[in-house]
Structure formats: structure tokens, C-alpha cells
Design an enzyme around this catalytic site. Structure first.
Site, short mmCIF file in Angstrom:
data_model
loop_
_atom_site.label_atom_id
_atom_site.label_comp_id
_atom_site.label_asym_id
_atom_site.label_seq_id
_atom_site.Cartn_x
_atom_site.Cartn_y
_atom_site.Cartn_z
N CYS A 56 -2.85 7.60 4.16
CA CYS A 56 -2.69 7.27 2.74
C CYS A 56 -3.95 7.54 1.93
CB CYS A 56 -2.30 5.80 2.59
SG CYS A 56 -0.70 5.38 3.32
N GLU B 1 0.87 -1.18 0.00
CA GLU B 1 0.00 0.00 0.00
C GLU B 1 0.90 1.22 0.00
OE1 GLU B 1 -2.68 2.46 2.90
OE2 GLU B 1 -3.66 0.54 2.50
#
Length: 520
Positions: free
Chosen positions: A292, A258
Site C-alpha cells: 500500500c 487503510e
């Protein structure tokens, strides 16, 4: 519980020793960690060597062999015990998250809730996900096929500082649920939170050797993990993720990554402007934008642009800030001088290129050493750094558009594809969501609808990563699919007393019959 004060909250030395004692190390070398709340020292953390990584992997492999034979039902009971322990010990976990990451307490609670949800999800669904599952055989009634999931072995987890509890434990939790062991390097900024999570794993009944923790620089300890693991789970920057992927490819092992994002939000014609503005505050400034999946660019239809801009600015200016260990602040601080420098650089560069600061735009050392006000920009040109580069801080830029097709094109521009948000009438918003190149898209929400729904996969497209956490995919990535077929009565190639040509004709007829019957 730690006490809130203007100085760095003090964790008792005995408690620090309990947590740091979980680190695998043979060295006398240590390093200090500091709290972004005040810039003061938090703890002295032991450093691991490459030899310690070897020792950790050897212990993990021994533990994994026994663990893989542990009944799935037993693993599920441990996962459900962990769910309760996380909720029972949330006060210390919240303190540690705030102490090491600087985020507000409400945003710290997101991590506690997410980890508890993850433990409960796999505690309830593990047997269904890993099987075994019956599959259709080549000859109905004569061929019996089962699909089983075999664990990879030892999974290397390299976790980030921005979500020091749930990103440290949730990924590895799926790995151990699937029968693997874990060797884990938490980020150097936030080791105590991760260690507190590991301690709860042991209290829940997971074997002590099953989850090994090592500490140190990524270039040394992280590299050693990549060279030894059977699978790598990494959360961090796109640049580092590309290097991790290349090294995993060289070893022919899998990885899930990720990585970065420049996440867009679209406000459609007909959207409730006030609700969209309220949602944007959460979507942009949760954890001071150090998330994120947080939103960094917002596209608003030209007819509603002024109303949305004014509503967003008004709400941002009403936000409360603070660094105390309480529930009063809407937003906490950036984590380090480096993060502060990036935000300052992006804002000043945007100003220099003609952007307008609608609110915010300055550091606030009176609140915390690395605190920066939540900032809203408009008129940001493509030449500005923050136009396409990820800031990873409390900064968002506003843009207008004339048609929905134009908004979709703007949102899909660039190299990233992690998260997106669409606000407007539900049916229309869902149609627009399906056109966006992002691993998760939230309708009338910023990121929490997908982030909090553990049954749904979460991950990035394009340069935002590969692989998925959460859901069945989040567990199956740590396994190898194995098919076991058993043939009865006659061989697949036909009985010996029937010639090959005749058998081919019989089989051809049978295949046509099965198709006519609708059989797979």
C-alpha cells in the site's frame, strides 16, 4: 521448513491440518489455495458459514469478559513472549509468507520483523498507554478525575493477502492488548500464514477463544463480521473501504481503514542521485510493488532528471528475480492472474498514450506464472490509466519539475494520501515533507522509516483511509475513553448555605486567580 524447488513446495499434511483446525467451521465445504510461486495447489481450506460467524462471536464475547479483567502486566508478558516466538519460528513463517504471497524472502522478513517489533512495543508500553491517567479537576484539590480506557468488546479484523502475517496479526494484537477479543477473516489467498500467527498467539499464553478465525468470501463472511463486531479494522481497496465505512456508520460503530495509494517520491535539487535511485528500487519494487505504501510516481528536478533516470534504470536492470525459498532474489512475483492483468493493462495503455518504457514492460512466465518485470516509464500523459490510478504492481513513472512548489503540487494531486518520500538535504527535505498531504512521509527513505517505527502512527489521509495503526493511536482506537470524577468536601455547584449569586461571584474571582496562576 519447506524445500525450494521448481514445483510448488509441499507443506506436510499434518501441519496443514494443525493450522486449518484453527478455523471455526461446521461445513464440509472447502476451497483450494494456490501458490503464486508456481500456480500449484497449496492446501484445502475449510469454509465458514454465517452460523459459524455467530458461534465465533459468542465464544469471543465470553472470552473477552474474562480477558478484560486480566491484569495489564500479564498481557504485557504474553506480548513479550510472542515477540520471542515470532523470531524463534521465523523460518516456517518466512516459508509460508513466500508460499502464499510470492514475495522474496528478504521482503517476507520485513513482516517477521514488523510483527516482533509490534509485540515488543505494546509489551513495553501497554500500561503507559491505557492508563489510568490523572486529569485536572474543576476544583484543584477537591475534584479528582481519572481517565480510563475501556475495551470496545469484539473487534472484527479483515486482513489482506499482500502482507499475510503482519497485516493479519499486528492490528488485532493491539486490539487484544487493549482488552478486546478478535474475530478475524484472513484473505482467501493467504490463510495459512495468518493461522500460523494465531497459533503463536496461543503458545504465548493468549486464551484460545480470544482470537477466532473464520474463512470464506468477503461478501458473506466479511459482511457477517461487519454486522456483528463492535469495531472494524479493514485493510484493502478504497472502493471496498467506502462500503465498510458506510455500514459501520449505519451501526454507529467505529472503524479504521487503510486503503489505496498512488504514492509520490520527490527528488529535490541537491539530492544524492545514486542514493535516491537505490532508495527508489526498494520503495517501488518491494513485494513486487504490492504494498500500500510503495512508490508509483517519482518527481525529479529537471537539472537532475537524466542522471537520476539513468541511475534508476541501471539499478533496476541489475535486479535479480526468483521464486525459490531462499535469500537470492531481489524481487518475487505478483500474487495472481488478476494482478498480472492489471499491470499488463496499465503498461500497454501507457504505451498506447505515448509513454516510453525505459526498462521492463513484459511478463516473464519463465520465472513464475504471474511474474512481471519491474518496469520504469517516462512521458506518461494524464490520459493514461496509470497516471492517477493505483497499479499495485512493479510499475513506476518518472516526471520532471522546475520548482519545488511545482513538485509539491504534483505530489499532492489526486485523491490519495497514504505515503510519500522526499530525497535531498535533510533540513530542506523535512520542510517539504511537512507540506505533503500524506499520513506518512519518509525523508531519504521510501517507506520503512515510518513503517518500522512502531511508536509513530501510520495511516492515510483523504481516500487512503481513516484511523491509524501503530503507536498509542493504534491501540487507543480499540478503546472507549471513560472519565471518572470524584468530588470531595463540597459540591461543584457550591455549598447549600451560600446563595447562587454570591457563589457565582466567588467562583468568578477564583477563575481569575487560577488564570493568573497559569493553571489549566
Amino acid at each position: 521448513m519447506l524445500e525450494a524447488s521448481q514445483t510448488t513446495p509441499v507443506l506436510p499434511e499434518r501441519r496443514i491440518a494443525e493450522l486449518t483446525g484453527l478455523v471455526r467451521t461446521s461445513l464440509t465445504e472447502t476451497r483450494r489455495t494456490v501458490s503464486p510461486l508456481t500456480g500449484g495447489e497449496v492446501a484445502t481450506i475449510p469454509v465458514s458459514s454465517v452460523d459459524d460467524v455467530d458461534t465465533a462471536f459468542a465464544a469471543a464475547r465470553r472470552a473477552q469478559r474474562d480477558w478484560a479483567r486480566t491484569a495489564v502486566a500479564s498481557r504485557q508478558r504474553m506480548l513479550l513472549r510472542l515477540h520471542d516466538l515470532v523470531l524463534d519460528h521465523q523460518e516456517e513463517l518466512l516459508d509460508l509468507i513466500q508460499l502464499e504471497s510470492g514475495k522474496s524472502r528478504a521482503h517476507a522478513f520485513d513482516e517477521v520483523a514488523h510483527l516482533a517489533l509490534t509485540a515488543r512495543y505494546y509489551g513495553r508500553r501497554l500500561a503507559k498507554i491505557v492508563g489510568p491517567h490523572r486529569r485536572s479537576g474543576v476544583y484543584p484539590g477537591l475534584t479528582r478525575v481519572q481517565q480510563v480506557q475501556q475495551p470496545k468488546g469484539v473487534v472484527g479484523v479483515i486482513s489482506p493477502w499482500n502482507y499475510p502475517l503482519t497485516m493479519a496479526i499486528s492490528d488485532g494484537l493491539a486490539a487484544v492488548a487493549a482488552g478486546n477479543a478478535v474475530v478475524h477473516k484472513p484473505d482467501s489467498q493467504s490463510p495459512l500464514t495468518a493461522l500460523a500467527g494465531v497459533e503463536l498467539l496461543r503458545r504465548a499464553g493468549f486464551p484460545p477463544e480470544l482470537w477466532q478465525v473464520v474463512s470464506g468470501q468477503g461478501s458473506v463472511v466479511g459482511q457477517a463480521i461487519i454486522e456483528r463486531a463492535d469495531y472494524i479494522c479493514f485493510t484493502g481497496s478504497t472502493a471496498t473501504g467506502k462500503r465498510v465505512a458506510a455500514q459501520c456508520a449505519e451501526r454507529l460503530i467505529g472503524c479504521s481503514l487503510e486503503l489505496g495509494g498512488k504514492n509520490p517520491m520527490i527528488v529535490l535539487p541537491g539530492a544524492d542521485v545514486e542514493k535516491a535511485a537505490a532508495g527508489a528500487v526498494s520503495a517501488c519494487f518491494s513485494s513486487a510493488g504490492q504494498l500500500c505504501v510503495s512508490i508509483e510516481r517519482i518527481y525529479v528536478h529537471r537539472r537532475q532528471y537524466d542522471a537520476f533516470r539513468d541511475a534508476l534504470v541501471r539499478r533496476v536492470q541489475a535486479m535479480s528475480f526468483g521464486t525459490a525459498l531462499d535469500w537470492d532474489a531481489d524481487m518475487g512475483t505478483l500474487v495472481s492472474p488478476a494482478q498480472l492483468a492489471t499491470v499488463e493493462k496499465h503498461v500497454e495503455d501507457a504505451r498506447a498514450h505515448g509513454a516510453t518504457v525505459l526498462t521492463g514492460g513484459r511478463a516473464r512466465p519463465d520465472i513464475g506464472p504471474w511474474f512481471y518485470e519491474p518496469t520504469v516509464l517516462e512521458n506518461v500523459p494524464p490520459t493514461a490509466e496509470c497516471f492517477a490510478e493505483e497499479t499495485f504492481g512493479p510499475l513506476v513513472s518518472l516526471y520532471s519539475y522546475d520548482s519545488v512548489d511545482e513538485a509539491v503540487a504534483f505530489a499532492n494531486a489526486g485523491v490519495y494520501g497514504l505515503n510519500a518520500s522526499v530525497w535531498g538535504p535533510s533540513r530542506t527535505a523535512r520542510r517539504v515533507a511537512s507540506r505533503l498531504k500524506a499520513g506518512t512521509v519518509n525523508v531519504n527513505e521510501g517507506f520503512a522509516a515510518t513503517f518500522g517505527s512502531i511508536d509513530a502512527p501510520m495511516g492515510g489521509m483523504r481516500e487512503s483511509g481513516m484511523g491509524r495503526r501503530q503507536g498509542a493511536e493504534g491501540l487507543l482506537r480499540f478503546t472507549e475513553s471513560q472519565a471518572i470524577g470524584a468530588q470531595s468536601l463540597l459540591p461543584v455547584s457550591g455549598p447549600a448555605f451560600v446563595g447562587a449569586g454570591r457563589f457565582a461571584r466567588v467562583l468568578t474571582f477564583g477563575l481569575r486567580v487560577l488564570k493568573a496562576m497559569g493553571r489549566a
